[in-house]
Structure formats: structure tokens, C-alpha cells
Write a protein that holds these residues in place. Sequence first.
Motif, PDB file in Angstrom:
ATOM      1  N   GLY A 107       0.788  -1.230   0.000  1.00  0.00           N
ATOM      2  CA  GLY A 107       0.000   0.000   0.000  1.00  0.00           C
ATOM      3  C   GLY A 107       0.814   1.271   0.000  1.00  0.00           C
ATOM      4  N   ARG A 108       0.246   2.295   0.648  1.00  0.00           N
ATOM      5  CA  ARG A 108       0.877   3.603   0.851  1.00  0.00           C
ATOM      6  C   ARG A 108       1.328   4.282  -0.441  1.00  0.00           C
ATOM      7  N   CYS A 109       0.613   4.003  -1.536  1.00  0.00           N
ATOM      8  CA  CYS A 109       0.881   4.636  -2.832  1.00  0.00           C
ATOM      9  C   CYS A 109       2.300   4.389  -3.334  1.00  0.00           C
ATOM     10  N   ALA A 110       2.932   3.318  -2.855  1.00  0.00           N
ATOM     11  CA  ALA A 110       4.333   3.054  -3.212  1.00  0.00           C
ATOM     12  C   ALA A 110       4.529   2.906  -4.716  1.00  0.00           C
ATOM     13  N   ASN A 111       3.521   2.370  -5.408  1.00  0.00           N
ATOM     14  CA  ASN A 111       3.663   2.198  -6.860  1.00  0.00           C
ATOM     15  C   ASN A 111       3.791   3.530  -7.581  1.00  0.00           C
ATOM     16  N   THR A 112       3.114   4.566  -7.091  1.00  0.00           N
ATOM     17  CA  THR A 112       3.236   5.869  -7.748  1.00  0.00           C
ATOM     18  C   THR A 112       4.447   6.645  -7.227  1.00  0.00           C
ATOM     19  N   ILE A 113       4.843   6.382  -6.003  1.00  0.00           N
ATOM     20  CA  ILE A 113       6.045   7.030  -5.456  1.00  0.00           C
ATOM     21  C   ILE A 113       7.284   6.561  -6.219  1.00  0.00           C
ATOM     22  N   LEU A 114       7.336   5.247  -6.495  1.00  0.00           N
ATOM     23  CA  LEU A 114       8.510   4.676  -7.169  1.00  0.00           C
ATOM     24  C   LEU A 114       8.377   4.659  -8.693  1.00  0.00           C
ATOM     25  N   LYS A 115       7.181   4.876  -9.196  1.00  0.00           N
ATOM     26  CA  LYS A 115       6.903   4.923 -10.631  1.00  0.00           C
ATOM     27  C   LYS A 115       7.423   3.674 -11.352  1.00  0.00           C
ATOM     28  N   GLU A 116       8.292   3.877 -12.353  1.00  0.00           N
ATOM     29  CA  GLU A 116       8.760   2.721 -13.145  1.00  0.00           C
ATOM     30  C   GLU A 116       9.818   1.903 -12.422  1.00  0.00           C
ATOM     31  N   ASN A 117      10.214   2.296 -11.234  1.00  0.00           N
ATOM     32  CA  ASN A 117      11.264   1.585 -10.503  1.00  0.00           C
ATOM     33  C   ASN A 117      10.731   0.460  -9.622  1.00  0.00           C
ATOM     34  N   CYS A 118       9.582  -0.081  -9.990  1.00  0.00           N
ATOM     35  CA  CYS A 118       9.014  -1.197  -9.238  1.00  0.00           C
ATOM     36  C   CYS A 118       8.071  -1.978 -10.146  1.00  0.00           C
ATOM     37  N   SER A 119       7.669  -3.154  -9.690  1.00  0.00           N
ATOM     38  CA  SER A 119       6.576  -3.887 -10.332  1.00  0.00           C
ATOM     39  C   SER A 119       5.366  -3.723  -9.434  1.00  0.00           C
ATOM     40  N   SER A 120       4.304  -3.144  -9.966  1.00  0.00           N
ATOM     41  CA  SER A 120       3.130  -2.855  -9.150  1.00  0.00           C
ATOM     42  C   SER A 120       2.047  -3.914  -9.355  1.00  0.00           C
ATOM     43  N   ILE A 121       1.592  -4.446  -8.233  1.00  0.00           N
ATOM     44  CA  ILE A 121       0.593  -5.521  -8.230  1.00  0.00           C
ATOM     45  C   ILE A 121      -0.669  -5.006  -7.552  1.00  0.00           C
ATOM     46  N   PHE A 122      -1.828  -5.400  -8.068  1.00  0.00           N
ATOM     47  CA  PHE A 122      -3.098  -5.092  -7.409  1.00  0.00           C
ATOM     48  C   PHE A 122      -3.817  -6.404  -7.139  1.00  0.00           C
ATOM     49  N   ILE A 123      -4.105  -6.652  -5.860  1.00  0.00           N
ATOM     50  CA  ILE A 123      -4.817  -7.873  -5.463  1.00  0.00           C
ATOM     51  C   ILE A 123      -6.266  -7.499  -5.174  1.00  0.00           C
ATOM     52  N   HIS A 124      -7.171  -8.180  -5.838  1.00  0.00           N
ATOM     53  CA  HIS A 124      -8.595  -7.907  -5.644  1.00  0.00           C
ATOM     54  C   HIS A 124      -9.355  -9.225  -5.543  1.00  0.00           C
ATOM     55  N   ALA A 125     -10.636  -9.156  -5.233  1.00  0.00           N
ATOM     56  CA  ALA A 125     -11.501 -10.334  -5.167  1.00  0.00           C
ATOM     57  C   ALA A 125     -12.935  -9.830  -5.118  1.00  0.00           C
ATOM     58  N   PRO A 126     -13.901 -10.657  -5.490  1.00  0.00           N
ATOM     59  CA  PRO A 126     -15.301 -10.233  -5.412  1.00  0.00           C
ATOM     60  C   PRO A 126     -15.693  -9.863  -3.980  1.00  0.00           C
ATOM     61  N   PHE A 127     -16.644  -8.961  -3.863  1.00  0.00           N
ATOM     62  CA  PHE A 127     -17.075  -8.449  -2.559  1.00  0.00           C
ATOM     63  C   PHE A 127     -17.452  -9.582  -1.598  1.00  0.00           C
ATOM     64  N   GLU A 128     -18.290 -10.517  -2.044  1.00  0.00           N
ATOM     65  CA  GLU A 128     -18.757 -11.591  -1.152  1.00  0.00           C
ATOM     66  C   GLU A 128     -17.605 -12.454  -0.646  1.00  0.00           C
ATOM     67  N   SER A 129     -16.662 -12.713  -1.513  1.00  0.00           N
ATOM     68  CA  SER A 129     -15.493 -13.501  -1.114  1.00  0.00           C
ATOM     69  C   SER A 129     -14.712 -12.777  -0.024  1.00  0.00           C
ATOM     70  N   ARG A 130     -14.556 -11.468  -0.170  1.00  0.00           N
ATOM     71  CA  ARG A 130     -13.812 -10.684   0.803  1.00  0.00           C
ATOM     72  C   ARG A 130     -14.561 -10.581   2.130  1.00  0.00           C
ATOM     73  N   VAL A 131     -15.870 -10.488   2.044  1.00  0.00           N
ATOM     74  CA  VAL A 131     -16.683 -10.449   3.271  1.00  0.00           C
ATOM     75  C   VAL A 131     -16.491 -11.743   4.059  1.00  0.00           C
ATOM     76  N   GLN A 132     -16.527 -12.884   3.374  1.00  0.00           N
ATOM     77  CA  GLN A 132     -16.336 -14.171   4.058  1.00  0.00           C
ATOM     78  C   GLN A 132     -14.936 -14.264   4.664  1.00  0.00           C
ATOM     79  N   THR A 133     -13.947 -13.795   3.942  1.00  0.00           N
ATOM     80  CA  THR A 133     -12.566 -13.807   4.450  1.00  0.00           C
ATOM     81  C   THR A 133     -12.446 -12.980   5.730  1.00  0.00           C
ATOM     82  N   VAL A 134     -13.003 -11.774   5.710  1.00  0.00           N
ATOM     83  CA  VAL A 134     -12.912 -10.873   6.868  1.00  0.00           C
ATOM     84  C   VAL A 134     -13.709 -11.431   8.047  1.00  0.00           C
ATOM     85  N   ALA A 135     -14.898 -11.975   7.772  1.00  0.00           N
ATOM     86  CA  ALA A 135     -15.720 -12.549   8.841  1.00  0.00           C
ATOM     87  C   ALA A 135     -14.971 -13.685   9.531  1.00  0.00           C
ATOM     88  N   GLY A 136     -14.322 -14.543   8.738  1.00  0.00           N
ATOM     89  CA  GLY A 136     -13.560 -15.654   9.307  1.00  0.00           C
ATOM     90  C   GLY A 136     -12.313 -15.185  10.037  1.00  0.00           C
TER      91      GLY A 136
END
Length: 198
Positions: free
Chosen positions: A106-135
Motif C-alpha cells: 500500500g501507501r501509494c508506493a507504486n506511484t512514489i517509485l513509478k517505473e522503478n518497481c513492479s506494481s501488483i493489485f490484489i482484488h476479489a469479489p465483494f462476497e469472497s472478501r466479506v467471508q474472508t474478513v468474517a472468518g
Amino acid sequence: MANRIITINRMYGSNGRKLGKALAKELGIHYYDRELIQIASEKEGIPYEELLKVDEKRASQWRYPLEDPIQMAPQYRFYPMNDMLFQSECEIIRSIAEKEDCIIIGRCANTILKENCSSIFIHAPFESRVQTVAGRLDISEKDAAGLVKKLDKERRSYYEYFTDRKWLDMQGYDLCIDSSRFSEQQILSMLKEVYKNM
């Protein structure tokens, strides 16, 4: 820049932090998340607990982020603690990137470092994330849904305020992964290949 840096932005409940930590362990490199707050705390002379309150949050235009004497100290009175923490973390992230291979969460590191990094975004459907957080937190799915919405909103607002980019614009990342579609080991294998080919 010779060092290999992977930055991971993540939706709340997508396990981005967990994946980043596991990747760092497998690669034998450092992992920076809340560690950045600790470094900023020591650098700025502000208690860690106070900085934690404003971490990855943009300042409110209506009130100070901290209801205590620290925010009213002369050096911070007209400068929100959120902004001060972001500027401090920018300097820390750039300094770390010059010294070592690492994973930064996080912390906007991908834009702070610009081309000097490989930027990854991890996402998942809302329901899947709700179950993960609940557990993970042992709370009801209703409470988890509220928390997912709240933290996603905070992260989006923080990212877009400090970068002037859209948080969910997938073109802003080198690789976007739906963590509900793959096992942890499959994702780690993908990310290790990214690291190896940097």
C-alpha cells in the motif's frame, strides 16, 4: 535502480497483505507495511499509536485527524498529520528502494517509485472478501460487509487524494490478480516469476 521492488495495493479482505508477507518470506527479502509507520514514528518523533490513527487515510477537511495536543503542536498545527505521515513515508520508501530488494504494501508506493518497481493489485469479489474478513476477525458477515466497504472507501480516497489517479484503474498496475480464483501457492508462484524477471 538496480534493486527489485514489488509494491502491492489491495482491496480489503483480498489477502494482499498476507500474500506480500508470504512472498517476502519465500524470497528472503524484507516486507514493509506497518513497519513504515514505525520508521516514520522514530524519524518524526511522533508516537507510533498516533500515526497509526491516520495511516492510509486522507485528512478530513472539517476536522483535525487527531484530537490531542500533538496535532496542535506548532510544527503540525496547519499541516494535517495524514499529510505529514505521507510525506515522511515517501522519503522512507525512496530510501529503502535505493538500498534493497523488498515488498511494500500500500501507501501509494507504486506511484512514489513509478517505473522503478513492479506494481501488483490484489482484488476479489465483494462476497469472497466479506467471508474472508468474517472468518479472520470472527465477526458476522453483516459486520464484515460494513468493514469491507468502509476500508475500501478509505483506501480509495487515500490513494486518489495523494496520487491523482484512480485506485481501481487496472491500467495503473503491472499485474492484477483476483485472489479468489487461485490458491495462495499459485499466486506466490506468479509473483516469484515477476520478481525473477525484473
